[in-house]
Scaffold this motif. Structure first.
Motif, mmCIF file in Angstrom:
data_model
loop_
_atom_site.group_PDB
_atom_site.id
_atom_site.type_symbol
_atom_site.label_atom_id
_atom_site.label_comp_id
_atom_site.label_asym_id
_atom_site.label_seq_id
_atom_site.Cartn_x
_atom_site.Cartn_y
_atom_site.Cartn_z
ATOM 1 N N ASP A 141 -36.957 -20.246 22.243
ATOM 2 C CA ASP A 141 -35.503 -19.954 22.002
ATOM 3 C C ASP A 141 -35.113 -20.542 20.552
ATOM 4 N N GLU A 142 -35.611 -21.755 20.337
ATOM 5 C CA GLU A 142 -35.509 -22.532 19.135
ATOM 6 C C GLU A 142 -35.965 -21.750 17.792
ATOM 7 N N VAL A 143 -37.160 -21.128 17.922
ATOM 8 C CA VAL A 143 -37.780 -20.426 16.700
ATOM 9 C C VAL A 143 -36.862 -19.108 16.627
ATOM 10 N N LEU A 144 -36.684 -18.421 17.829
ATOM 11 C CA LEU A 144 -35.787 -17.000 17.688
ATOM 12 C C LEU A 144 -34.637 -17.351 17.038
ATOM 13 N N ALA A 145 -33.986 -18.475 17.159
ATOM 14 C CA ALA A 145 -32.627 -18.706 16.539
ATOM 15 C C ALA A 145 -32.503 -19.176 15.253
ATOM 16 N N SER A 146 -33.609 -19.326 14.535
ATOM 17 C CA SER A 146 -33.672 -20.200 13.350
ATOM 18 C C SER A 146 -34.633 -19.375 12.420
ATOM 19 N N LEU A 147 -34.197 -19.306 10.991
ATOM 20 C CA LEU A 147 -35.252 -18.639 10.137
ATOM 21 C C LEU A 147 -35.923 -19.871 9.538
ATOM 22 N N ALA A 148 -37.452 -19.652 8.997
ATOM 23 C CA ALA A 148 -38.412 -20.664 8.562
ATOM 24 C C ALA A 148 -37.713 -21.085 7.309
ATOM 25 N N PRO A 149 -37.997 -22.503 7.048
ATOM 26 C CA PRO A 149 -37.352 -23.196 5.759
ATOM 27 C C PRO A 149 -37.866 -22.325 4.341
ATOM 28 N N GLY A 150 -36.970 -22.396 3.595
ATOM 29 C CA GLY A 150 -37.104 -21.693 2.376
ATOM 30 C C GLY A 150 -37.158 -20.005 2.119
ATOM 31 N N VAL A 151 -36.937 -19.457 3.290
ATOM 32 C CA VAL A 151 -36.845 -17.976 3.609
ATOM 33 C C VAL A 151 -35.503 -17.804 2.732
ATOM 34 N N MET A 152 -34.385 -18.182 2.858
ATOM 35 C CA MET A 152 -33.203 -17.864 2.353
ATOM 36 C C MET A 152 -33.042 -17.966 0.732
ATOM 37 N N GLU A 153 -33.738 -19.184 0.406
ATOM 38 C CA GLU A 153 -33.909 -19.311 -1.075
ATOM 39 C C GLU A 153 -34.921 -18.184 -1.757
ATOM 40 N N GLU A 154 -35.662 -17.765 -1.156
ATOM 41 C CA GLU A 154 -36.455 -16.891 -1.892
ATOM 42 C C GLU A 154 -35.824 -15.486 -1.904
ATOM 43 N N ILE A 155 -34.992 -15.238 -0.896
ATOM 44 C CA ILE A 155 -34.492 -13.887 -0.821
ATOM 45 C C ILE A 155 -33.383 -13.997 -1.789
ATOM 46 N N HIS A 156 -32.630 -15.180 -2.013
ATOM 47 C CA HIS A 156 -31.603 -15.182 -3.111
ATOM 48 C C HIS A 156 -32.235 -15.250 -4.479
ATOM 49 N N GLY A 157 -33.395 -15.383 -4.597
ATOM 50 C CA GLY A 157 -34.244 -15.250 -5.714
ATOM 51 C C GLY A 157 -34.863 -13.961 -6.431
ATOM 52 N N ILE A 158 -34.787 -12.923 -5.469
ATOM 53 C CA ILE A 158 -35.397 -11.610 -5.819
ATOM 54 C C ILE A 158 -34.290 -10.825 -6.371
ATOM 55 N N ALA A 159 -34.854 -9.676 -6.966
ATOM 56 C CA ALA A 159 -33.811 -8.569 -7.830
ATOM 57 C C ALA A 159 -33.806 -7.469 -6.899
ATOM 58 N N GLY A 160 -34.798 -7.151 -6.176
ATOM 59 C CA GLY A 160 -34.867 -6.135 -5.436
ATOM 60 C C GLY A 160 -36.061 -6.223 -4.271
ATOM 61 N N SER A 161 -35.808 -5.157 -3.394
ATOM 62 C CA SER A 161 -37.070 -5.101 -2.361
ATOM 63 C C SER A 161 -37.298 -3.689 -1.785
ATOM 64 N N ILE A 162 -38.803 -3.543 -1.379
ATOM 65 C CA ILE A 162 -39.115 -2.216 -0.981
ATOM 66 C C ILE A 162 -39.720 -2.467 0.522
ATOM 67 N N ARG A 163 -39.436 -2.048 1.220
ATOM 68 C CA ARG A 163 -39.771 -2.041 2.538
ATOM 69 C C ARG A 163 -40.615 -0.699 3.212
ATOM 70 N N VAL A 164 -41.908 -0.760 3.489
ATOM 71 C CA VAL A 164 -42.706 0.540 3.584
ATOM 72 C C VAL A 164 -43.092 0.590 5.111
ATOM 73 N N GLU A 165 -42.481 1.551 5.837
ATOM 74 C CA GLU A 165 -42.623 1.603 7.321
ATOM 75 C C GLU A 165 -43.887 2.328 7.559
ATOM 76 N N THR A 166 -44.637 1.866 8.719
ATOM 77 C CA THR A 166 -45.835 2.653 8.953
ATOM 78 C C THR A 166 -45.740 2.772 10.721
ATOM 79 N N PRO A 167 -45.006 3.955 11.125
ATOM 80 C CA PRO A 167 -45.003 3.924 12.449
ATOM 81 C C PRO A 167 -46.181 4.158 13.275
ATOM 82 N N MET A 168 -46.172 3.089 14.542
ATOM 83 C CA MET A 168 -47.382 3.082 15.165
ATOM 84 C C MET A 168 -46.821 3.270 16.983
ATOM 85 N N ALA A 169 -47.720 3.659 17.499
ATOM 86 C CA ALA A 169 -47.577 4.020 18.902
ATOM 87 C C ALA A 169 -47.015 2.847 19.749
ATOM 88 N N PRO A 170 -45.702 3.071 20.524
ATOM 89 C CA PRO A 170 -45.478 2.022 21.381
ATOM 90 C C PRO A 170 -46.307 1.445 21.987
#
Length: 364
Positions: free
Chosen positions: A77-106
Motif C-alpha cells: 500500500d505504501e509503494v502504491l500510494a507514492s511515486l519513486a524519488p526523482g520521477v517528478m523532477e524528470e517529468i518537469h524536465g521534459i519538453a514532450g513525450s511519446i507513448r507507444v501502446e502494444t495491446p496484449m491478451a488479458p
C-alpha cells in the motif's frame, strides 16, 4: 503507395519518422520521453534514432509485458500510494513525450480498485505531461489483430493506412484532415445544445461557450475527431455504448449510463461491470463528462476493441467520463479519462439545437 509486402521494420521506421517530426516536432536540445513495452521494440528503437537525428535527447523507458498489472497487484500500500524519488523532477524536465501502446491478451489483469489507486498516485505526473507536447500511438501486435478479427498482415495494413503511412507524404494527408475538420468546427461552434439519438440512446448536452479542438494526429496517431468539454452539469438522459473496448487490461462491453444534472446516476456494463463501477467510484469527477468527441476518420470502419482507433471511426460519437481538456474550456477534474464509444451508423443522429448535423454516420 507502399507495397503491402513491406516489412514491419520499414513501417516502424516510417511511423517513428512521423511521430518525431510531425506529432511531437522534436527540436534540438529538447528532452523527449519515449515509453513502451519491449513488444514494440522495432518502433521504439526507430524513435530513439529519429529523436537523436533531430538534435534532441531521447529518454527511453522500457516495460516488459504485463509489468503494470504485476506492479499494481503486488506492490505494498505504501509503494502504491507514492511515486519513486526523482520521477517528478524528470517529468518537469521534459519538453514532450511519446507513448507507444502494444495491446496484449488479458492475462492477470490489475485488480480494478488497486488500479484506480495507482492512477490517483500517477495523476500529478500525468498533469505535468499534459502541459507538454505529447502523443499516444500504437504498434501492431498479434493480439490486437486477433481482437480486431483480422490476420496479422491485414492488421498491419489497417494500422498503417489509419496513419496514412501508405502514402508518400503522410503529413500532407493529415493537413487535409485538419482542413476538413475545421469546417465541421465552424458549424459546431455555433451550437449550444447537442442531442444524441439512437435506438437505445437519448442524451442532451450543452456546449455553449466551449471550444472545439481539431484532433489532426499530433496528440493521437492515428486521429480524426473533433472534441470539446461539455458544460459539466448539462448531461441529461441515457446512452448505450455498443462498441466493446479494453480498459486497463480488461474487456468491457455493453455500457449503459444514465445522467441527471451532469452526473452518472445509474451505470451497468454487460461485461466487465466491476471495472466500470471501480472507475466511476475513483473520485467525484469520475461521474461527470469531461469530453464529447465526434469521429471523422472514415478510413477506420472496423471496430478493433482499441479506443485509440475506435473513437476515431467516422460515424461514431464518444463521451469520456473524468477529466476535461482545459484548452476546450472544460472544468471537470478527475484522475481518470475513459472514452466510451457509441456507433451511430445505423439509425443514429446528432442534432445541434434541434437541427440534424449527422444522420446514420454521415454529416449532412
Amino acid at each position: 503507395m507502399l507495397d503491402l509486402g513491406v516489412m514491419l521494420q520499414e513501417l516502424a521506421q516510417k511511423q517513428a519518422r512521423l511521430l518525431a517530426s510531425y506529432c511531437i516536432n522534436a527540436q534540438p536540445g529538447e528532452s523527449i520521453l519515449i515509453q513502451g513495452s519491449t513488444v514494440g521494440l522495432p518502433v521504439l528503437e526507430a524513435l530513439h534514432k529519429e529523436i537523436l537525428l533531430r538534435g534532441a535527447r531521447p529518454i527511453l523507458k522500457l516495460e516488459f509485458p504485463y509489468q503494470t498489472a504485476e506492479f499494481v497487484n503486488l506492490a505494498s500500500d505504501e509503494v502504491l500510494a507514492s511515486l519513486a524519488p526523482g520521477v517528478m523532477e524528470e517529468i518537469h524536465g521534459i519538453a514532450g513525450s511519446i507513448r507507444v501502446e502494444t495491446p496484449m491478451a488479458p492475462k492477470q489483469g490489475a485488480r480494478p480498485e488497486r488500479m484506480q489507486r495507482w492512477s490517483q498516485t500517477l495523476h500529478p505526473m500525468a498533469e505535468v505531461r499534459r502541459q507538454r507536447k505529447w502523443c499516444l500511438t500504437q504498434y501492431p501486435t498479434e493480439y490486437a489483430a486477433e481482437a480486431a478479427g483480422m490476420g496479422f498482415e491485414d492488421y498491419q495494413r489497417f494500422v498503417m493506412q489509419a496513419m496514412f503511412l501508405d502514402h508518400d507524404d503522410p503529413v500532407a494527408k493529415w493537413g487535409e484532415v485538419r482542413e476538413r475538420q475545421a469546417r465541421l468546427i465552424e458549424r459546431l461552434a455555433q451550437a449550444s445544445e447537442i442531442r444524441i439519438l439512437s435506438e437505445n440512446t437519448d442524451l442532451i448536452l450543452n456546449v455553449k461557450g466551449r471550444t472545439w479542438a481539431n484532433s489532426d494526429g499530433k496528440r493521437n496517431m492515428p486521429s480524426g475527431e473533433v472534441f470539446t468539454g461539455p458544460i459539466e452539469t448539462s448531461a441529461s438522459g441515457h446512452i448505450f455504448y455498443d462498441l466493446p473496448t479494453l480498459y486497463q487490461g480488461r474487456e468491457v462491453q455493453g455500457i449503459h449510463l444514465t445522467f441527471k444534472d451532469g452526473q452518472v446516476v445509474d451505470a451497468h456494463a454487460e461485461v466487465g461491470n466491476d471495472v466500470l463501477q471501480a472507475a466511476l467510484n475513483t473520485d467525484q469527477g469520475a461521474r461527470y463528462l469531461g469530453e464529447i468527441g465526434i469521429g471523422t476518420n472514415y478510413g477506420i470502419q472496423v471496430p478493433s476493441k482499441n479506443i485509440l482507433f475506435d473513437e476515431k471511426i467516422g460515424g461514431t460519437v464518444h463521451l469520456a467520463v473524468g477529466s476535461s481538456y482545459p484548452e476546450t474550456g472544460g472544468l471537470n477534474k478527475s484522475t481518470i479519462h475513459w472514452d466510451m464509444i457509441c456507433d451511430l451508423r445505423t439509425g443514429g443522429e446528432i442534432l445541434l439545437d434541434g437541427e440534424v448535423f449527422q444522420r446514420d454516420g454521415v454529416f449532412v
